[in-house]
Design an enzyme around this catalytic site. Sequence first.
Site, short mmCIF file in Angstrom:
data_model
loop_
_atom_site.label_atom_id
_atom_site.label_comp_id
_atom_site.label_asym_id
_atom_site.label_seq_id
_atom_site.Cartn_x
_atom_site.Cartn_y
_atom_site.Cartn_z
N ASP A 33 0.67 -1.26 -0.07
CA ASP A 33 -0.15 0.10 0.17
C ASP A 33 1.06 1.53 -0.09
OD1 ASP A 33 -2.57 2.04 0.09
OD2 ASP A 33 -2.87 0.40 1.18
N HIS A 113 -20.30 -0.01 -9.13
CA HIS A 113 -20.40 1.75 -10.24
C HIS A 113 -19.96 0.95 -11.34
CE1 HIS A 113 -21.31 3.19 -6.48
NE2 HIS A 113 -20.24 2.70 -5.89
N TYR A 136 -14.69 6.53 -11.12
CA TYR A 136 -14.79 5.87 -10.61
C TYR A 136 -14.90 4.90 -11.04
CZ TYR A 136 -14.94 2.95 -6.36
OH TYR A 136 -14.25 1.61 -5.72
#
Length: 280
Positions: A33, A113, A136
């Site tokens: 990360d 989405h 997104y």
Amino acid sequence: MLKKLVLTGAAGKLGSYLRGPLAAMCEEFVSTDIADAVPNLAANETYVKADLAELAPFEEMLQGADMVVHFGAIVDEGPFEELLGPNFIGAYNIWEAAHRNGCRRVVYASSIHAVGMYPKSQAIGIDVPHRPDTFYGLAKCFAEDLGRMYWEKRGLEAVCLRILSCAQVTNPRAVGTWLSYDDCVRLVQRAIDTPITEFSIIYGVSDNDRAPVDNSGARHLGYKPQDNAEQFAEAIFAEYGPLDPHDLSNARHGGPFAGITLGQSAMSLLNLNEDDTGKG
């Protein structure tokens, strides 16, 4: 057991839930990360800080890896320029690094989405055309198409997990879209241990009575959710009362992401608990 497994987005909410179970599925586990560190490393886990917008760290990190579970990204709508690096270029970097290292499969955290502008009155399957609700969502469409192309042109398998809402049930939409954390783990485990996936799409949703999507076309993945959000329905519906059917936030699969102006944050409209930053 896999020889080596890599997880991106390890410092996020879902990554934090996945680290332990995924470490148990492999001999060598690498988590990554942009955070400086993550707590409580497993005995076989190594953490690497890296920026998804840079290819070189991932080309090195994926050496000898069987699979990569790609959950790293900005998990909200924002200006295209802000999402370009981590969400668009980052997806390319993961698939390209996986290809260059001969990895077998990419397991990708896609999202509802990607198809968020479909009406809630239409139950959608895994084969509906893309219909993104935001930049997104557009990034998820890009990554899904990238995954299909890398399978068809380069033989790199992919499982795209269209997660609906993996967070506590705090709004009416989530009564249908909830993916419990336990079911999320089960979903990712099946995406990893299924012998052959080729290019697959599956919705990440629990066994909700009101689930608005159809996973029947992805039964080969063996995902059997065990949790159901109906236990929260009565209290949530009483709290919110009738919803406006003309508001796109209520009338489209993408929820608030469908109703906002492009580039505007949507996560703040989901009424999530402060410590709950799950996808959706």
